[in-house]
Write a protein that holds these residues in place. Structure first.
Motif, PDB file in Angstrom:
ATOM      1  N   GLN A 233       0.811  -1.216   0.000  1.00 23.29           N
ATOM      2  CA  GLN A 233       0.000   0.000   0.000  1.00 23.29           C
ATOM      3  C   GLN A 233       0.849   1.274   0.000  1.00 23.29           C
ATOM      4  N   HIS A 234       2.092   1.172   0.517  1.00 21.32           N
ATOM      5  CA  HIS A 234       2.889   2.388   0.680  1.00 21.32           C
ATOM      6  C   HIS A 234       4.317   2.270   0.144  1.00 21.32           C
ATOM      7  N   THR A 235       4.539   1.302  -0.761  1.00 20.31           N
ATOM      8  CA  THR A 235       5.847   1.238  -1.402  1.00 20.31           C
ATOM      9  C   THR A 235       5.684   0.741  -2.830  1.00 20.31           C
ATOM     10  N   SER A 236       6.573   1.177  -3.691  1.00 20.32           N
ATOM     11  CA  SER A 236       6.578   0.701  -5.073  1.00 20.32           C
ATOM     12  C   SER A 236       7.722  -0.285  -5.292  1.00 20.32           C
ATOM     13  N   ALA A 237       8.230  -0.850  -4.211  1.00 18.97           N
ATOM     14  CA  ALA A 237       9.389  -1.747  -4.310  1.00 18.97           C
ATOM     15  C   ALA A 237       9.052  -3.071  -4.986  1.00 18.97           C
ATOM     16  N   PHE A 238       7.761  -3.503  -4.923  1.00 19.84           N
ATOM     17  CA  PHE A 238       7.390  -4.815  -5.447  1.00 19.84           C
ATOM     18  C   PHE A 238       6.900  -4.693  -6.893  1.00 19.84           C
ATOM     19  N   ASP A 239       7.345  -5.609  -7.731  1.00 19.91           N
ATOM     20  CA  ASP A 239       6.807  -5.705  -9.092  1.00 19.91           C
ATOM     21  C   ASP A 239       5.629  -6.672  -9.152  1.00 19.91           C
ATOM     22  N   ALA A 240       5.603  -7.633  -8.234  1.00 16.94           N
ATOM     23  CA  ALA A 240       4.516  -8.620  -8.215  1.00 16.94           C
ATOM     24  C   ALA A 240       4.373  -9.170  -6.806  1.00 16.94           C
ATOM     25  N   ILE A 241       3.150  -9.608  -6.483  1.00 15.35           N
ATOM     26  CA  ILE A 241       2.886 -10.270  -5.209  1.00 15.35           C
ATOM     27  C   ILE A 241       2.320 -11.652  -5.498  1.00 15.35           C
ATOM     28  N   GLU A 242       2.913 -12.660  -4.912  1.00 22.78           N
ATOM     29  CA  GLU A 242       2.489 -14.050  -5.083  1.00 22.78           C
ATOM     30  C   GLU A 242       2.233 -14.645  -3.692  1.00 22.78           C
ATOM     31  N   PRO A 243       1.005 -14.618  -3.205  1.00 22.38           N
ATOM     32  CA  PRO A 243       0.740 -15.061  -1.829  1.00 22.38           C
ATOM     33  C   PRO A 243       1.083 -16.516  -1.566  1.00 22.38           C
ATOM     34  N   ASP A 244       1.019 -17.371  -2.613  1.00 17.82           N
ATOM     35  CA  ASP A 244       1.190 -18.810  -2.417  1.00 17.82           C
ATOM     36  C   ASP A 244       2.458 -19.339  -3.084  1.00 17.82           C
ATOM     37  N   LEU A 245       3.513 -18.580  -3.058  1.00 16.14           N
ATOM     38  CA  LEU A 245       4.718 -18.942  -3.800  1.00 16.14           C
ATOM     39  C   LEU A 245       5.297 -20.280  -3.328  1.00 16.14           C
ATOM     40  N   THR A 246       5.338 -20.514  -2.016  1.00 14.13           N
ATOM     41  CA  THR A 246       5.919 -21.757  -1.504  1.00 14.13           C
ATOM     42  C   THR A 246       5.071 -22.960  -1.906  1.00 14.13           C
ATOM     43  N   ILE A 247       3.753 -22.857  -1.804  1.00 14.13           N
ATOM     44  CA  ILE A 247       2.870 -23.949  -2.227  1.00 14.13           C
ATOM     45  C   ILE A 247       3.006 -24.185  -3.730  1.00 14.13           C
ATOM     46  N   GLN A 248       3.130 -23.116  -4.497  1.00 13.50           N
ATOM     47  CA  GLN A 248       3.331 -23.262  -5.936  1.00 13.50           C
ATOM     48  C   GLN A 248       4.635 -24.007  -6.231  1.00 13.50           C
ATOM     49  N   GLY A 249       5.664 -23.710  -5.443  1.00 14.66           N
ATOM     50  CA  GLY A 249       6.926 -24.424  -5.602  1.00 14.66           C
ATOM     51  C   GLY A 249       6.781 -25.902  -5.277  1.00 14.66           C
ATOM     52  N   LEU A 250       6.026 -26.211  -4.223  1.00 18.78           N
ATOM     53  CA  LEU A 250       5.781 -27.612  -3.868  1.00 18.78           C
ATOM     54  C   LEU A 250       5.026 -28.330  -4.978  1.00 18.78           C
ATOM     55  N   ALA A 251       4.022 -27.684  -5.549  1.00 17.41           N
ATOM     56  CA  ALA A 251       3.242 -28.299  -6.624  1.00 17.41           C
ATOM     57  C   ALA A 251       4.114 -28.573  -7.840  1.00 17.41           C
ATOM     58  N   LEU A 252       4.970 -27.630  -8.164  1.00 15.85           N
ATOM     59  CA  LEU A 252       5.864 -27.797  -9.311  1.00 15.85           C
ATOM     60  C   LEU A 252       6.862 -28.927  -9.056  1.00 15.85           C
ATOM     61  N   LEU A 253       7.391 -28.970  -7.852  1.00 17.89           N
ATOM     62  CA  LEU A 253       8.340 -30.017  -7.484  1.00 17.89           C
ATOM     63  C   LEU A 253       7.677 -31.392  -7.537  1.00 17.89           C
ATOM     64  N   ALA A 254       6.469 -31.489  -7.014  1.00 20.20           N
ATOM     65  CA  ALA A 254       5.745 -32.759  -7.024  1.00 20.20           C
ATOM     66  C   ALA A 254       5.435 -33.213  -8.439  1.00 20.20           C
ATOM     67  N   GLN A 255       5.073 -32.271  -9.296  1.00 19.70           N
ATOM     68  CA  GLN A 255       4.763 -32.597 -10.676  1.00 19.70           C
ATOM     69  C   GLN A 255       5.981 -33.208 -11.377  1.00 19.70           C
ATOM     70  N   LYS A 256       7.159 -32.674 -11.086  1.00 17.51           N
ATOM     71  CA  LYS A 256       8.377 -33.196 -11.699  1.00 17.51           C
ATOM     72  C   LYS A 256       8.795 -34.526 -11.085  1.00 17.51           C
ATOM     73  N   ALA A 257       8.493 -34.705  -9.802  1.00 18.68           N
ATOM     74  CA  ALA A 257       8.966 -35.894  -9.075  1.00 18.68           C
ATOM     75  C   ALA A 257       8.073 -37.110  -9.260  1.00 18.68           C
ATOM     76  N   ARG A 258       6.781 -36.885  -9.498  1.00 17.72           N
ATOM     77  CA  ARG A 258       5.850 -38.013  -9.617  1.00 17.72           C
ATOM     78  C   ARG A 258       6.091 -38.770 -10.909  1.00 17.72           C
ATOM     79  N   PRO A 259       5.949 -40.103 -10.887  1.00 16.06           N
ATOM     80  CA  PRO A 259       6.145 -40.916 -12.094  1.00 16.06           C
ATOM     81  C   PRO A 259       5.192 -40.494 -13.198  1.00 16.06           C
TER      82      PRO A 259
END
Length: 259
Positions: A233-259
């Motif tokens: 609300q009070h800074t322009s430092a961010f170009d994007a906000i991703e609230p679920d970045l860690t879960i997204q990383g887990l999903a991507l990792l699982a997708q690559k790891a699953r047979p």
């Protein structure tokens, strides 16, 4: 469907993720390494039903944790109640697949590696990732997706707790965006909010500026964690906000790891 579990220092997040890596439901519980698999199961079973799911809908589980003592009971939860062997982020069952280009790769927290994986998948080029959790972390990822290092600072709630604990007359206040941009507080509570909120804005902007100067190339700044929208609300430092970045990383990792 995938059950992704992110065990942080303060909270555990459980998320149901479909085959398109879309988060269909998510739940949060306070981290307690003493909590048993049976306790998790009772709590989670009710929440699954409320969202229209059953335990049978879960055909894979992936876990990331920065709390080693919590891992065993999460593994038991997966085996006993979902009848699947969980993938563990960063282990042989679900390797990160990225270069951890730091002096001590084994010390990189799972959440930070997963944030790097997810952000690199979504944004091209060099990245600065800011995660507002128990600690506030700044991570640098290069254009090839390699994790290059970063910064660890006290989280805003941790800082506020320390301030209140050390000063007997200071009250506990809620973290919120100030009503105006004045930094001259006229009450004790207003002065505390100014110090915490605008102090963190100054830290964010100052560290991002220094990181950009050191990187020396165009950089995309991605913020995650519950407080990211509060500071946005009070800074322009961010170009994007991703609230679920860690879960997204887990999903991507699982997708690559699953047979």
């Amino acid at each position: 469907m995938l059950l992704a579990v992110d065990a942080g220092n303060t909270n555990l997040v459980f998320a149901m993720v479909d085959e398109t890596r879309t988060i269909r439901a998510r739940w949060r519980i306070a981290t307690d390494a003493r909590r048993t698999a049976d306790q998790y199961a009772v709590w989670l079973h009710q929440l699954l039903e409320l969202e229209g799911f059953t335990r049978a809908d879960v055909d894979a589980v992936i876990v990331a944790t920065v709390v080693p003592r919590a891992l065993h009971n999460l593994e038991v939860l997966s085996e006993k109640y979902f009848h699947v062997t969980p993938m563990i982020a960063g282990s042989a069952t679900a390797p990160y697949g990225i270069t951890l280009d730091v002096d001590e790769p084994g010390s990189v927290g799972a959440d930070r590696a997963l944030n790097a994986i997810a952000a690199h998948d979504r944004y091209p080029g060099d990245l600065i990732l800011i995660d507002f959790g128990t600690a506030t972390t700044f991570d640098v990822v290069d254009g090839d997706g390699a994790y290059k290092g970063g910064i660890i600072a006290p989280g805003i709630n941790l800082s506020l707790d320390a301030l209140v604990a050390a000063a007997a007359k200071l009250p506990r206040i809620a973290i919120e965006a100030p009503a105006d941009t004045s930094v001259i507080g006229r009450t004790t509570e207003a002065q505390m909010l100014t110090g915490i909120y605008w102090g963190y804005i100054a830290m964010i902007e100052g560290l991002v500026s220094r990181l950009k100067a050191e990187i020396g190339r165009p950089v995309t700044v991605v913020a995650t964690g519950g407080l990211a929208t509060l500071f946005d609300q009070h800074t322009s430092a961010f170009d994007a906000i991703e609230p679920d970045l860690t879960i997204q990383g887990l999903a991507l990792l699982a997708q690559k790891a699953r047979p």
